[in-house]
Design an enzyme around this catalytic site. Structure first.
Site, PDB file in Angstrom:
ATOM      1  N   ASP A  93      22.231 -45.924   1.733  1.00  0.00           N
ATOM      2  CA  ASP A  93      21.964 -46.997   2.694  1.00  0.00           C
ATOM      3  C   ASP A  93      20.694 -47.793   2.433  1.00  0.00           C
ATOM      4  O   ASP A  93      20.141 -48.405   3.343  1.00  0.00           O
ATOM      5  CB  ASP A  93      21.883 -46.385   4.094  1.00  0.00           C
ATOM      6  CG  ASP A  93      20.852 -45.259   4.166  1.00  0.00           C
ATOM      7  OD1 ASP A  93      19.980 -45.200   3.297  1.00  0.00           O
ATOM      8  OD2 ASP A  93      20.944 -44.440   5.108  1.00  0.00           O
ATOM      9  N   GLU A 115      28.273 -41.004  -0.210  1.00  0.00           N
ATOM     10  CA  GLU A 115      27.645 -40.786   1.099  1.00  0.00           C
ATOM     11  C   GLU A 115      28.063 -41.920   2.060  1.00  0.00           C
ATOM     12  O   GLU A 115      27.236 -42.521   2.754  1.00  0.00           O
ATOM     13  CB  GLU A 115      26.119 -40.690   0.981  1.00  0.00           C
ATOM     14  CG  GLU A 115      25.475 -39.923   2.137  1.00  0.00           C
ATOM     15  CD  GLU A 115      23.967 -39.821   1.995  1.00  0.00           C
ATOM     16  OE1 GLU A 115      23.497 -38.916   1.294  1.00  0.00           O
ATOM     17  OE2 GLU A 115      23.249 -40.656   2.579  1.00  0.00           O
ATOM     18  N   GLU A 129      18.619 -49.385   7.459  1.00  0.00           N
ATOM     19  CA  GLU A 129      19.644 -48.568   6.800  1.00  0.00           C
ATOM     20  C   GLU A 129      21.006 -48.600   7.488  1.00  0.00           C
ATOM     21  O   GLU A 129      22.044 -48.573   6.813  1.00  0.00           O
ATOM     22  CB  GLU A 129      19.147 -47.121   6.677  1.00  0.00           C
ATOM     23  CG  GLU A 129      17.996 -46.927   5.692  1.00  0.00           C
ATOM     24  CD  GLU A 129      16.626 -47.240   6.286  1.00  0.00           C
ATOM     25  OE1 GLU A 129      16.553 -47.607   7.486  1.00  0.00           O
ATOM     26  OE2 GLU A 129      15.631 -47.145   5.559  1.00  0.00           O
ATOM     27  N   HIS A 203       8.134 -41.583   6.846  1.00  0.00           N
ATOM     28  CA  HIS A 203       7.990 -42.856   6.134  1.00  0.00           C
ATOM     29  C   HIS A 203       8.782 -44.023   6.716  1.00  0.00           C
ATOM     30  O   HIS A 203       8.572 -45.161   6.343  1.00  0.00           O
ATOM     31  CB  HIS A 203       8.415 -42.696   4.664  1.00  0.00           C
ATOM     32  CG  HIS A 203       9.907 -42.551   4.488  1.00  0.00           C
ATOM     33  ND1 HIS A 203      10.547 -41.340   4.633  1.00  0.00           N
ATOM     34  CD2 HIS A 203      10.879 -43.457   4.211  1.00  0.00           C
ATOM     35  CE1 HIS A 203      11.840 -41.500   4.447  1.00  0.00           C
ATOM     36  NE2 HIS A 203      12.087 -42.767   4.190  1.00  0.00           N
ATOM     37  N   ARG A 205      10.565 -47.238   8.278  1.00  0.00           N
ATOM     38  CA  ARG A 205       9.982 -48.509   8.724  1.00  0.00           C
ATOM     39  C   ARG A 205       9.805 -48.551  10.239  1.00  0.00           C
ATOM     40  O   ARG A 205       8.791 -49.030  10.740  1.00  0.00           O
ATOM     41  CB  ARG A 205      10.865 -49.687   8.286  1.00  0.00           C
ATOM     42  CG  ARG A 205      10.485 -50.191   6.903  1.00  0.00           C
ATOM     43  CD  ARG A 205      11.468 -51.163   6.321  1.00  0.00           C
ATOM     44  NE  ARG A 205      11.338 -51.086   4.862  1.00  0.00           N
ATOM     45  CZ  ARG A 205      10.777 -52.008   4.099  1.00  0.00           C
ATOM     46  NH1 ARG A 205      10.323 -53.108   4.625  1.00  0.00           N
ATOM     47  NH2 ARG A 205      10.674 -51.841   2.801  1.00  0.00           N
ATOM     48  N   HIS A 236       4.240 -40.391   1.333  1.00  0.00           N
ATOM     49  CA  HIS A 236       4.997 -41.486   0.703  1.00  0.00           C
ATOM     50  C   HIS A 236       4.012 -42.552   0.209  1.00  0.00           C
ATOM     51  O   HIS A 236       2.987 -42.796   0.859  1.00  0.00           O
ATOM     52  CB  HIS A 236       5.937 -42.056   1.768  1.00  0.00           C
ATOM     53  CG  HIS A 236       6.969 -43.009   1.251  1.00  0.00           C
ATOM     54  ND1 HIS A 236       6.651 -44.253   0.764  1.00  0.00           N
ATOM     55  CD2 HIS A 236       8.314 -42.908   1.154  1.00  0.00           C
ATOM     56  CE1 HIS A 236       7.756 -44.874   0.391  1.00  0.00           C
ATOM     57  NE2 HIS A 236       8.784 -44.073   0.623  1.00  0.00           N
TER      58      HIS A 236
HETATM   59  C1  UD1 Z   1      13.083 -47.078   0.936  1.00  0.00           C
HETATM   60  C2  UD1 Z   1      14.397 -47.341   1.677  1.00  0.00           C
HETATM   61  C3  UD1 Z   1      14.627 -46.230   2.699  1.00  0.00           C
HETATM   62  C4  UD1 Z   1      14.499 -44.854   2.086  1.00  0.00           C
HETATM   63  C5  UD1 Z   1      13.196 -44.744   1.320  1.00  0.00           C
HETATM   64  C6  UD1 Z   1      13.156 -43.442   0.574  1.00  0.00           C
HETATM   65  C7  UD1 Z   1      15.024 -49.664   2.069  1.00  0.00           C
HETATM   66  C8  UD1 Z   1      14.817 -50.854   2.907  1.00  0.00           C
HETATM   67  N1  UD1 Z   1      14.307 -48.585   2.400  1.00  0.00           N
HETATM   68  O1  UD1 Z   1      12.055 -47.196   1.927  1.00  0.00           O
HETATM   69  O2  UD1 Z   1      15.931 -46.373   3.230  1.00  0.00           O
HETATM   70  O3  UD1 Z   1      14.506 -43.904   3.124  1.00  0.00           O
HETATM   71  O4  UD1 Z   1      13.112 -45.796   0.370  1.00  0.00           O
HETATM   72  O5  UD1 Z   1      11.865 -43.077   0.225  1.00  0.00           O
HETATM   73  O6  UD1 Z   1      15.778 -49.690   1.135  1.00  0.00           O
HETATM   74  N2  UD1 Z   1       5.924 -47.511  -3.384  1.00  0.00           N
HETATM   75  C9  UD1 Z   1       5.196 -47.242  -4.523  1.00  0.00           C
HETATM   76  N3  UD1 Z   1       5.772 -46.443  -5.474  1.00  0.00           N
HETATM   77  C10 UD1 Z   1       6.986 -45.897  -5.329  1.00  0.00           C
HETATM   78  C11 UD1 Z   1       7.704 -46.170  -4.174  1.00  0.00           C
HETATM   79  C12 UD1 Z   1       7.168 -47.003  -3.207  1.00  0.00           C
HETATM   80  O7  UD1 Z   1       4.088 -47.691  -4.689  1.00  0.00           O
HETATM   81  O8  UD1 Z   1       7.440 -45.175  -6.228  1.00  0.00           O
HETATM   82  C13 UD1 Z   1       5.318 -48.391  -2.340  1.00  0.00           C
HETATM   83  C14 UD1 Z   1       5.336 -49.869  -2.725  1.00  0.00           C
HETATM   84  O9  UD1 Z   1       4.133 -50.451  -2.281  1.00  0.00           O
HETATM   85  C15 UD1 Z   1       6.501 -50.424  -1.888  1.00  0.00           C
HETATM   86  C16 UD1 Z   1       6.410 -49.535  -0.645  1.00  0.00           C
HETATM   87  O10 UD1 Z   1       6.070 -48.255  -1.142  1.00  0.00           O
HETATM   88  O11 UD1 Z   1       6.361 -51.776  -1.598  1.00  0.00           O
HETATM   89  C17 UD1 Z   1       7.653 -49.461   0.193  1.00  0.00           C
HETATM   90  O12 UD1 Z   1       8.794 -49.197  -0.610  1.00  0.00           O
HETATM   91  P1  UD1 Z   1      10.270 -49.662  -0.091  1.00  0.00           P
HETATM   92  O13 UD1 Z   1      11.271 -49.215  -1.086  1.00  0.00           O
HETATM   93  O14 UD1 Z   1      10.249 -51.100   0.273  1.00  0.00           O
HETATM   94  O15 UD1 Z   1      10.421 -48.893   1.282  1.00  0.00           O
HETATM   95  P2  UD1 Z   1      10.513 -47.346   1.568  1.00  0.00           P
HETATM   96  O16 UD1 Z   1       9.797 -47.076   2.830  1.00  0.00           O
HETATM   97  O17 UD1 Z   1      10.183 -46.556   0.366  1.00  0.00           O
HETATM   98  N1  UDP Z   2      11.499 -35.429  -1.547  1.00  0.00           N
HETATM   99  C1  UDP Z   2      10.786 -35.230  -2.729  1.00  0.00           C
HETATM  100  N2  UDP Z   2       9.418 -35.258  -2.683  1.00  0.00           N
HETATM  101  C2  UDP Z   2       8.727 -35.477  -1.535  1.00  0.00           C
HETATM  102  C3  UDP Z   2       9.460 -35.718  -0.344  1.00  0.00           C
HETATM  103  C4  UDP Z   2      10.845 -35.699  -0.387  1.00  0.00           C
HETATM  104  O1  UDP Z   2      11.372 -35.018  -3.772  1.00  0.00           O
HETATM  105  O2  UDP Z   2       7.481 -35.464  -1.581  1.00  0.00           O
HETATM  106  C5  UDP Z   2      12.965 -35.424  -1.609  1.00  0.00           C
HETATM  107  C6  UDP Z   2      13.715 -34.605  -0.569  1.00  0.00           C
HETATM  108  O3  UDP Z   2      13.975 -33.318  -1.035  1.00  0.00           O
HETATM  109  C7  UDP Z   2      15.002 -35.386  -0.380  1.00  0.00           C
HETATM  110  C8  UDP Z   2      14.613 -36.812  -0.672  1.00  0.00           C
HETATM  111  O4  UDP Z   2      13.368 -36.758  -1.372  1.00  0.00           O
HETATM  112  O5  UDP Z   2      15.962 -35.023  -1.361  1.00  0.00           O
HETATM  113  C9  UDP Z   2      14.447 -37.604   0.599  1.00  0.00           C
HETATM  114  O6  UDP Z   2      13.868 -38.822   0.302  1.00  0.00           O
HETATM  115  P1  UDP Z   2      13.121 -39.713   1.358  1.00  0.00           P
HETATM  116  O7  UDP Z   2      12.649 -38.854   2.482  1.00  0.00           O
HETATM  117  O8  UDP Z   2      12.119 -40.511   0.610  1.00  0.00           O
HETATM  118  O9  UDP Z   2      14.258 -40.722   1.812  1.00  0.00           O
HETATM  119  P2  UDP Z   2      15.474 -40.652   2.854  1.00  0.00           P
HETATM  120  O10 UDP Z   2      16.287 -39.442   2.549  1.00  0.00           O
HETATM  121  O11 UDP Z   2      14.873 -40.647   4.206  1.00  0.00           O
HETATM  122  O12 UDP Z   2      16.196 -41.923   2.612  1.00  0.00           O
END
Ligand code: UD1
Ligand code: UDP
Length: 364
Positions: A93, A115, A129, A203, A205, A236
């Site tokens: 999602d 999924e 999502e 984490h 939004r 995160h």
């Molecule tokens: C995204 C997904 C969310 C999922 C989450 C898993 C969307 C809108 N959101 O949210 O559904 O639960 O991923 O973790 O698709 N960043 C880094 N390095 C990384 C990853 C992220 O620096 O490896 C920082 C960047 O500044 C980025 C910010 O995190 O802009 C947010 O990342 P983003 O993918 O937009 O949102 P998530 O909260 O990670």
């Molecule tokens: N996870 C990880 N390292 C972390 C936190 C979570 O590998 O420090 C794994 C966790 O086991 C799960 C997945 O990341 O498989 C969940 O991802 P996240 O919480 O970022 O996203 P969501 O599932 O909420 O979309």
């Protein structure tokens, strides 16, 4: 072609890609990363030793939903024109998922949704999502639903039963490859063996800002009250999350703020925790298999199977609820035992095999 871009999608697509790699007589896999995440995605690719064929590298600091969507659509367009895949698979999602789904529709390429069928039916929770997965299901041709409940959600939306496959969740396939009795990690050495480890992640939004701050303040009250608990919080990398986590928890005793863990470390530390507090989706799926109670820091969940099984309890971000439920888990052994003895509702760990068999049967 698999297309994905964030940590959880990578963890749950990895079993499918690895299984395709073992069956190259049947499949010709193309792995495409949107790069919505960077470091957190690389960690997964490294652990599972998967190499991407393409990476769009779209991530920007404080990226917006529109910028993720438009970047993925324009870059995936080019990759599809070059490779002409027979089938595209997306997961879950995220905004990468939805953007890849609409692009495959524009190219009239059959789309499989791994999924599929999770729902809260609430447009803004989780945001974005819930709408990403509903739109992806509108665009899909094959639905890989993790449970009967998610299949029923798809049927309510009039999707054809012949296109729906109940496979279990590939999260369980991944978990079977990571958890080991021999595991050691330095963070575990820093925790007093007599103490209870509480694993925390947050984490989403819709929780960023005040709800997150309120939650962390409630946890700090519990740390004062219970001298035998330690919090491990892999934070995160989102700047919005980093800010509040460090403002609230820096220099608080028995709180270990650490970098995001790679999935091997995370699964093994989860397996050694006393309980988990999270707003993550994926963690809610993994906890029942690990026998760990989870306080879900959200108002609702698209994973009600875990609530029914007894492992998950929704506590939202209300301080009173959070503190009362932490007290129950810490002080009431019967309550703790009931939550930790639940059954895994997410399949037998062979979801990847079932998904690939369905695809092979349809397209060969
Ligand atoms: C995204 C997904 C969310 C999922 C989450 C898993 C969307 C809108 N959101 O949210 O559904 O639960 O991923 O973790 O698709 N960043 C880094 N390095 C990384 C990853 C992220 O620096 O490896 C920082 C960047 O500044 C980025 C910010 O995190 O802009 C947010 O990342 P983003 O993918 O937009 O949102 P998530 O909260 O990670
Ligand atoms: N996870 C990880 N390292 C972390 C936190 C979570 O590998 O420090 C794994 C966790 O086991 C799960 C997945 O990341 O498989 C969940 O991802 P996240 O919480 O970022 O996203 P969501 O599932 O909420 O979309």
């Amino acid at each position: 072609m698999t297309v994905f871009g964030t940590r959880p999608e990578a963890i749950k697509m990895a079993p499918i890609i690895l299984k395709m790699n073992q069956n190259l007589d049947k499949f010709c896999p193309i792995t495409v990363l949107t790069g919505q995440h960077r470091e957190m995605l690389d960690q997964v690719m490294d652990i599972f030793k998967i190499k991407a064929d393409y990476n769009m590298h779209i991530m920007k600091s404080q990226q917006t939903l529109s910028s993720i969507t438009t970047s993925v659509i324009s870059k995936l367009d080019e990759i599809i024109n070059e490779t002409k895949p027979d089938v595209i698979l997306v997961h879950g999602d995220t905004t990468s998922t939805f953007a890849a789904a609409i692009t495959s529709f524009y190219h009239k390429i059959p789309l499989g949704h791994v999924e599929a069928g999770l729902r809260t039916w609430d447009k803004y929770s989780p945001y974005p999502e819930e709408i990403n997965r509903q739109l992806t299901d509108v665009l899909s041709d094959m639905y890989f639903a993790p449970t009967e409940l998610s299949k029923n959600n798809l049927l309510k939306e009039n999707h054809d039963i012949n296109n729906i496959y109940v496979t279990g969740n590939t999260a369980i396939d991944a978990l079977n490859q990571t958890v080991s009795d021999q595991y050691k990690h330095s963070v575990l050495n820093n925790i007093d063996k007599r103490h209870k480890l509480i694993l925390l992640t947050m984490h989403r939004r819709e929780n960023q800002g005040e709800p997150m701050r309120r939650t962390f303040k409630a946890i700090k009250q519990e740390i004062k009250k219970h001298s035998d608990i330690e919090i491990v919080y892999p934070v995160h990398l989102s700047p919005a999350v980093q800010k509040v986590a460090h403002e609230e928890f820096d220099n608080v005793e028995r709180v270990h703020l650490i970098e995001p863990l790679d999935v091997l470390d995370f699964h093994n530390i989860a397996a050694r925790s006393y309980f988990i507090m999270t707003d993550s989706g994926g963690v809610q799926e993994e906890a029942p298999s690990l026998g760990k109670p989870v306080l879900v820091l959200r108002e609702d969940t698209e994973r009600p199977e875990g609530v029914t099984a007894g492992t998950l309890k929704l506590v939202g971000t209300d301080s009173t609820q959070i503190q009362a439920n932490m007290d129950l888990l810490l002080d009431n052994q019967d309550f703790y035992n009931t939550m930790s003895n639940a059954k895994n509702p997410y399949g037998d760990g062979k979801a990847a095999e079932y998904i690939l068999n369905a695809i092979f049967d349809r397209f060969s």
